[in-house]
Design an enzyme around this catalytic site. Structure first.
Site, PDB file in Angstrom:
ATOM      1  N   TYR A  43      -1.938  -0.884  10.252  1.00 44.48           N
ATOM      2  CA  TYR A  43      -2.080  -1.106   8.801  1.00 44.48           C
ATOM      3  C   TYR A  43      -0.806  -0.713   8.042  1.00 44.48           C
ATOM      4  CZ  TYR A  43      -4.092  -1.251   4.129  1.00 44.48           C
ATOM      5  OH  TYR A  43      -4.339  -1.537   2.805  1.00 44.48           O
ATOM      6  N   SER A  48       0.861  -1.193   0.000  1.00 43.58           N
ATOM      7  CA  SER A  48       0.000   0.000   0.000  1.00 43.58           C
ATOM      8  C   SER A  48       0.892   1.235   0.000  1.00 43.58           C
ATOM      9  CB  SER A  48      -0.862   0.003   1.269  1.00 43.58           C
ATOM     10  OG  SER A  48      -1.464   1.265   1.478  1.00 43.58           O
TER      11      SER A  48
HETATM   12  N1  LIG Z   1      -8.785  -0.498  -0.955  1.00 43.06           N
HETATM   13  C1  LIG Z   1      -7.693   0.220  -0.784  1.00 43.06           C
HETATM   14  O1  LIG Z   1      -7.729   1.459  -0.704  1.00 43.06           O
HETATM   15  C2  LIG Z   1      -6.343  -0.448  -0.693  1.00 43.06           C
HETATM   16  C3  LIG Z   1      -5.204   0.359  -0.825  1.00 43.06           C
HETATM   17  C4  LIG Z   1      -3.950  -0.237  -0.727  1.00 43.06           C
HETATM   18  C5  LIG Z   1      -3.835  -1.592  -0.504  1.00 43.06           C
HETATM   19  N2  LIG Z   1      -4.971  -2.349  -0.377  1.00 43.06           N
HETATM   20  C6  LIG Z   1      -4.798  -3.774  -0.111  1.00 43.06           C
HETATM   21  O2  LIG Z   1      -5.336  -4.520  -1.164  1.00 43.06           O
HETATM   22  C7  LIG Z   1      -5.809  -5.781  -0.662  1.00 43.06           C
HETATM   23  C8  LIG Z   1      -7.244  -5.978  -1.079  1.00 43.06           C
HETATM   24  O3  LIG Z   1      -8.013  -4.962  -0.470  1.00 43.06           O
HETATM   25  P1  LIG Z   1      -9.474  -4.579  -0.954  1.00 43.06           P
HETATM   26  O4  LIG Z   1      -9.541  -3.111  -0.955  1.00 43.06           O
HETATM   27  O5  LIG Z   1      -9.822  -5.348  -2.158  1.00 43.06           O
HETATM   28  O6  LIG Z   1     -10.311  -5.086   0.314  1.00 43.06           O
HETATM   29  P2  LIG Z   1     -11.679  -5.905   0.432  1.00 43.06           P
HETATM   30  O7  LIG Z   1     -12.103  -5.772   1.839  1.00 43.06           O
HETATM   31  O8  LIG Z   1     -12.628  -5.485  -0.646  1.00 43.06           O
HETATM   32  O9  LIG Z   1     -11.213  -7.405   0.123  1.00 43.06           O
HETATM   33  C9  LIG Z   1     -10.385  -8.102   1.015  1.00 43.06           C
HETATM   34  C10 LIG Z   1     -10.812  -9.548   1.027  1.00 43.06           C
HETATM   35  O10 LIG Z   1      -9.935 -10.243   1.925  1.00 43.06           O
HETATM   36  C11 LIG Z   1     -10.707 -11.169   2.655  1.00 43.06           C
HETATM   37  N3  LIG Z   1     -10.054 -11.477   3.921  1.00 43.06           N
HETATM   38  C12 LIG Z   1      -9.938 -10.683   5.007  1.00 43.06           C
HETATM   39  N4  LIG Z   1      -9.296 -11.320   5.989  1.00 43.06           N
HETATM   40  C13 LIG Z   1      -8.983 -12.554   5.510  1.00 43.06           C
HETATM   41  C14 LIG Z   1      -8.312 -13.667   6.058  1.00 43.06           C
HETATM   42  N5  LIG Z   1      -7.842 -13.647   7.297  1.00 43.06           N
HETATM   43  N6  LIG Z   1      -8.164 -14.770   5.284  1.00 43.06           N
HETATM   44  C15 LIG Z   1      -8.648 -14.800   4.022  1.00 43.06           C
HETATM   45  N7  LIG Z   1      -9.306 -13.768   3.458  1.00 43.06           N
HETATM   46  C16 LIG Z   1      -9.468 -12.656   4.194  1.00 43.06           C
HETATM   47  C17 LIG Z   1     -12.036 -10.476   2.880  1.00 43.06           C
HETATM   48  O11 LIG Z   1     -13.068 -11.415   3.185  1.00 43.06           O
HETATM   49  C18 LIG Z   1     -12.237  -9.763   1.544  1.00 43.06           C
HETATM   50  O12 LIG Z   1     -12.961 -10.561   0.651  1.00 43.06           O
HETATM   51  C19 LIG Z   1      -5.613  -5.735   0.848  1.00 43.06           C
HETATM   52  O13 LIG Z   1      -4.420  -6.383   1.184  1.00 43.06           O
HETATM   53  C20 LIG Z   1      -5.512  -4.254   1.118  1.00 43.06           C
HETATM   54  O14 LIG Z   1      -4.809  -3.984   2.289  1.00 43.06           O
HETATM   55  C21 LIG Z   1      -6.220  -1.819  -0.485  1.00 43.06           C
END
Ligand SMILES: NC(=O)c1ccc[n+]([C@@H]2O[C@H](COP(=O)([O-])OP(=O)(O)OC[C@H]3O[C@@H](n4cnc5c(N)ncnc54)[C@H](O)[C@@H]3O)[C@@H](O)[C@H]2O)c1
Length: 256
Positions: free
Chosen positions: A161, A143
């Site tokens: 985070y 991130s």
């Molecule tokens: N959305 C943002 O702004 C953003 C920015 C930078 C990085 N990210 C990273 O990208 C990745 C995806 O994020 P997103 O925005 O799609 O989030 P999201 O919440 O839409 O999807 C995350 C998924 O991970 C699953 N999950 C959570 N804990 C889990 C576990 N212990 N075991 C298995 N599955 C699990 C959830 O059920 C969900 O389906 C994450 O690692 C997040 O930190 C997101």
């Protein structure tokens, strides 16, 4: 097609960036194993892929559990014979990691467990399988918060985070060096704010949404598909000389 007949395991594939990546991979010819803690969401991603003519199978589990992480990798290898690509997208924020009754230390542990240890565990089981079949590509979701601090008033200094994502970036580098001669490439993506379930608590607040949009020079948040295309590049042979690298996809956030 850029991933024809490759077998890809996408953790967190039931939502957001993981779902967009799973669907894009399938359109590019990959056989996708959609893994998620949430069984219903994993199944829905699989159904969406199948409805589009793609091939996918679900596996449910918690990436922070060693037994579950092993089962996810086994699900790919036992069902489809090999594992070529791993996308570690499962992740939580301090906001959605645990119920509100949890104390700050419990939240810290859970965020680190899922985001950092989860990335390590699934990779741990994936690497020998990739080695067995001659190589592979691992893409971790870091991130911008793994690169820079939260702006004052947002996130806070005791938020796990950012540290978890900084850890993912360093894990990416160390694993990349270790596996480079095994033809396994390991890279990560550093997205800016993307509109998904993870950020919903922020984006549902109109004022906060405007504020967050304004912090990106492009004046908006990212879309899951925009991250998925970067993941696709890192998964494909087009990035064959890239390993240990963070790819920033943030609408200019960290360029300021
Ligand atoms: N959305 C943002 O702004 C953003 C920015 C930078 C990085 N990210 C990273 O990208 C990745 C995806 O994020 P997103 O925005 O799609 O989030 P999201 O919440 O839409 O999807 C995350 C998924 O991970 C699953 N999950 C959570 N804990 C889990 C576990 N212990 N075991 C298995 N599955 C699990 C959830 O059920 C969900 O389906 C994450 O690692 C997040 O930190 C997101």
């Amino acid at each position: 097609m850029r991933l024809e007949n490759r077998v890809a395991l996408v953790t967190g594939g039931g939502s957001g960036i993981g779902r967009a990546t799973s669907e894009l991979f399938a359109r590019e010819g990959a056989i996708v194993v959609v893994s998620d803690l949430n069984e219903v969401d994993a199944l829905e991603s699989v159904q969406r892929i199948e409805a589009g003519g793609g091939v996918a199978s679900p596996v449910t589990g918690d990436v922070s559990s060693s037994a579950d992480a092993e089962r996810m990798v086994r699900a790919a290898v036992d069902t489809h014979g090999r594992l070529d690509v791993l996308v570690n997208s499962a992740g939580v924020s301090g906001r959605n990691a645990l119920p509100e009754s949890a104390n700050p230390e419990e939240v810290w542990d859970r965020v680190i467990d899922v985001n950092l240890k989860g990335t390590y565990l699934v990779s741990w089981y994936a690497v020998p399988e990739m080695e067995r079949t001659g190589g592979g590509s691992i893409i971790n979701l870091s991130s911008i918060m793994g690169l820079v601090g939260y702006p004052a008033g947002l996130g806070g200094g005791f938020n796990a985070y950012g540290p978890s994502k900084g850890g993912v970036l360093q894990f990416t580098r160390h694993l990349a060096v270790d596996t480079a001669r095994k033809n396994i490439r390991v890279n990560c993506i550093c997205p800016g704010y993307v509109a998904t379930n993870l950020t919903r608590a922020l984006t549902d607040d109109e004022d906060l949404l405007r504020d967050l949009e304004g912090r990106h020079p492009m004046g908006r948040l990212g879309r899951p598909e925009e991250i998925a295309y970067a993941v696709l590049f890192l998964a494909s042979d087009e990035s064959s000389f890239m390993t240990g690298a963070p790819m920033i996809v943030d609408g200019g956030y960290t360029a300021q």
